[in-house]
Design an enzyme around this catalytic site. Structure first.
Site, short mmCIF file in Angstrom:
data_model
loop_
_atom_site.label_atom_id
_atom_site.label_comp_id
_atom_site.label_asym_id
_atom_site.label_seq_id
_atom_site.Cartn_x
_atom_site.Cartn_y
_atom_site.Cartn_z
N GLY A 109 1.02 -1.12 0.11
CA GLY A 109 -0.13 -0.07 0.18
C GLY A 109 0.78 1.06 -0.12
O GLY A 109 1.88 1.17 -0.27
N SER A 110 0.08 2.42 0.49
CA SER A 110 0.70 3.81 0.49
C SER A 110 1.79 4.22 1.36
O SER A 110 1.80 3.21 2.59
CB SER A 110 -0.52 4.59 0.51
OG SER A 110 0.12 5.85 0.73
N THR A 111 2.71 4.87 0.86
CA THR A 111 3.69 5.40 1.93
C THR A 111 3.13 5.93 3.31
O THR A 111 3.92 6.06 3.99
CB THR A 111 4.85 6.21 1.31
OG1 THR A 111 4.13 7.30 0.84
CG2 THR A 111 5.66 5.60 0.11
N GLY B 299 1.15 4.71 5.06
CA GLY B 299 1.06 3.70 6.02
C GLY B 299 2.16 3.84 7.07
O GLY B 299 1.87 3.69 8.31
#
Length: 129
Positions: A60-62, A64
């Site tokens: 997922g996205s950074t 996170g």
């Protein structure tokens, strides 16, 4: 003693919560209570708060990384993280949140749900307690 690669310094002790699936902290975990909220994740409905989280890695996205940081501030974060293969999102979150983290454990057969372990990010080890 299980040998690992050290990712984030410190020691964390707790009960293992194990997943065979990578986890996304952004949208997958509620930072207010530490509960897994991803409807498609095998840990859905379980809390990772105060546990030692053992996952293959993150996804997922950074953003996170910042969710992990928020969890630490909210006292809802895991005590330590073990990954099969650390990736930048989880590693960055653990480092900036002072959550001990290791990866590449030399043996995983005894790393099962409910087992009490201590993760030593300083020396890159996991001790079964």
């Amino acid at each position: 003693m299980i040998e690992c690669r050290s990712i984030a310094k410190g020691k964390g002790k707790g009960e293992l919560i194990v997943s065979s699936e990578p986890i996304s902290f952004l949208g997958g975990v509620n930072p207010e209570n530490g509960q897994v909220i991803d409807p498609n994740h095998e840990l859905k409905g379980q809390s990772i708060k105060d546990k030692v989280l053992f996952i293959p890695g993150g996804k997922g996205s950074t953003v996170g990384s910042y969710v992990i940081f928020q969890m630490k501030k909210n006292n809802t974060a895991p005590k330590a993280i073990i990954c099969l293969n650390a990736e930048p999102i989880i590693a960055t979150g653990a480092i900036m949140s002072d959550i001990p983290m290791v990866d590449s454990p030399s043996d995983v057969k005894d790393l099962t749900n409910g087992t009490l372990v201590e993760v030593d990010g300083d020396n890159g080890t996991i001790e079964l307690l």
